[in-house]
Write a protein that holds these residues in place. Structure first.
Motif, short mmCIF file in Angstrom:
data_model
loop_
_atom_site.label_atom_id
_atom_site.label_comp_id
_atom_site.label_asym_id
_atom_site.label_seq_id
_atom_site.Cartn_x
_atom_site.Cartn_y
_atom_site.Cartn_z
N LEU A 39 13.32 7.41 -16.32
CA LEU A 39 13.11 7.45 -17.77
C LEU A 39 14.37 7.03 -18.52
CD1 LEU A 39 11.09 10.79 -18.03
CD2 LEU A 39 10.23 8.47 -18.44
N THR A 40 15.52 7.33 -17.96
CA THR A 40 16.80 6.98 -18.59
C THR A 40 17.00 5.47 -18.62
OG1 THR A 40 17.71 9.09 -17.86
CG2 THR A 40 19.29 7.43 -18.54
N LEU A 41 16.30 4.73 -17.79
CA LEU A 41 16.41 3.27 -17.81
C LEU A 41 15.96 2.67 -19.14
CD1 LEU A 41 15.16 2.44 -14.20
CD2 LEU A 41 17.53 2.50 -15.04
N HIS A 42 15.28 3.46 -19.95
CA HIS A 42 14.82 3.00 -21.27
C HIS A 42 15.65 3.60 -22.40
CE1 HIS A 42 11.48 1.25 -19.14
NE2 HIS A 42 11.24 2.43 -18.59
N HIS A 43 16.74 4.24 -22.06
CA HIS A 43 17.59 4.88 -23.06
C HIS A 43 18.25 3.82 -23.93
CE1 HIS A 43 20.67 7.46 -24.81
NE2 HIS A 43 19.97 8.49 -24.36
N PRO A 44 18.40 4.07 -25.23
CA PRO A 44 19.00 3.07 -26.11
C PRO A 44 20.49 2.84 -25.91
CG PRO A 44 18.48 5.07 -27.33
CD PRO A 44 17.91 5.24 -25.95
N ILE A 45 21.18 3.76 -25.27
CA ILE A 45 22.62 3.59 -25.04
C ILE A 45 22.81 2.95 -23.66
CG2 ILE A 45 24.84 4.76 -24.77
CD1 ILE A 45 23.82 6.85 -26.78
N GLN A 46 23.44 1.78 -23.65
CA GLN A 46 23.58 0.99 -22.43
C GLN A 46 24.29 1.76 -21.32
OE1 GLN A 46 25.72 -2.71 -22.72
NE2 GLN A 46 24.90 -3.42 -20.80
N ALA A 70 12.08 -4.52 -11.57
CA ALA A 70 11.37 -5.80 -11.72
C ALA A 70 10.91 -6.00 -13.16
CB ALA A 70 10.18 -5.86 -10.76
N GLU A 71 10.44 -4.94 -13.79
CA GLU A 71 10.03 -5.02 -15.20
C GLU A 71 11.23 -5.33 -16.09
OE1 GLU A 71 8.17 -1.31 -16.16
OE2 GLU A 71 6.53 -1.61 -14.72
N MET A 72 12.35 -4.70 -15.79
CA MET A 72 13.56 -4.93 -16.59
C MET A 72 14.03 -6.38 -16.43
SD MET A 72 15.55 -1.33 -15.87
CE MET A 72 16.92 -1.60 -17.03
N ILE A 73 13.94 -6.91 -15.22
CA ILE A 73 14.33 -8.29 -14.98
C ILE A 73 13.42 -9.22 -15.77
CG2 ILE A 73 14.39 -10.12 -13.22
CD1 ILE A 73 15.22 -7.80 -11.22
N ALA A 74 12.11 -8.97 -15.71
CA ALA A 74 11.14 -9.80 -16.43
C ALA A 74 11.34 -9.73 -17.94
CB ALA A 74 9.72 -9.38 -16.06
N ALA A 75 11.81 -8.58 -18.42
CA ALA A 75 12.02 -8.40 -19.86
C ALA A 75 13.28 -9.10 -20.36
CB ALA A 75 12.07 -6.91 -20.21
N GLY A 76 14.11 -9.59 -19.42
CA GLY A 76 15.30 -10.33 -19.83
C GLY A 76 16.44 -9.45 -20.29
N GLN A 77 16.83 -8.51 -19.47
CA GLN A 77 17.96 -7.64 -19.79
C GLN A 77 19.25 -8.46 -19.89
OE1 GLN A 77 17.88 -4.13 -20.22
NE2 GLN A 77 15.71 -4.51 -20.32
N ASP A 78 20.29 -7.87 -20.48
CA ASP A 78 21.57 -8.56 -20.55
C ASP A 78 22.13 -8.75 -19.14
OD1 ASP A 78 24.00 -6.47 -20.12
OD2 ASP A 78 22.26 -5.47 -21.02
#
Length: 145
Positions: free
Chosen positions: A56-63, A86-94
């Motif tokens: 759940l913390t993977l969606h936290h607003p603080i990097q 995989a979802e984070m990669i597809a979403a185009g993280q920094d």
């Protein structure tokens, strides 16, 4: 520098804490029992296993919070994180988040994690490609290209 008289009352500014919902990541009042955005009980957070709270913390607003969660999930080899990565990669993280994901995936060393690393070897950022090269030893022969 002035000396403070014995027994003097010193006023210290009170720092307020910033609260982010552990489920949706939205900011809210720090004394909330229920998130004003998603409606979930904050007490319910404690019922989750540690690794699930990290997911759940993977969606936290603080990097920094997200980065720490990625690192710990990798160290714990928590394979349920792979689809979330995989979802984070597809979403185009920094690129720095993607670099940490590469390192975490390499620690898990599953077929799915190796496939994601192979996919990231084609990323446009040198930061991400270099991380993939650094962990290439976890990839089986022939999977690196």
């Amino acid at each position: 520098m002035q000396a403070i008289p014995c027994g003097a009352v010193i006023k210290v500014p009170v720092m307020s804490t910033t609260f982010f919902c552990p489920f949706c990541g939205k900011q809210g009042p720090d004394d909330a029992q229920v998130c004003t955005q998603c409606g979930k009980s904050i007490d319910h957070w404690r019922e989750h296993a540690f690794e699930e709270r990290l997911l759940l913390t993977l969606h936290h607003p603080i990097q920094e919070h997200r980065m720490m969660a990625i690192q710990i999930l990798g160290q714990r080899k928590y394979e349920r994180a792979v689809p979330v990565f995989a979802e984070m990669i597809a979403a185009g993280q920094d690129v720095y988040t993607l670099r940490e994901i590469v390192y975490a995936l390499s620690q898990m060393n599953t077929e799915d994690s190796r496939q994601l690393i192979t996919k990231l070897r084609e990323h446009p950022s040198a930061v991400v490609r270099t991380a993939c090269d650094e962990v290439a030893s976890v990839l089986p022969e022939g999977a690196s290209r």
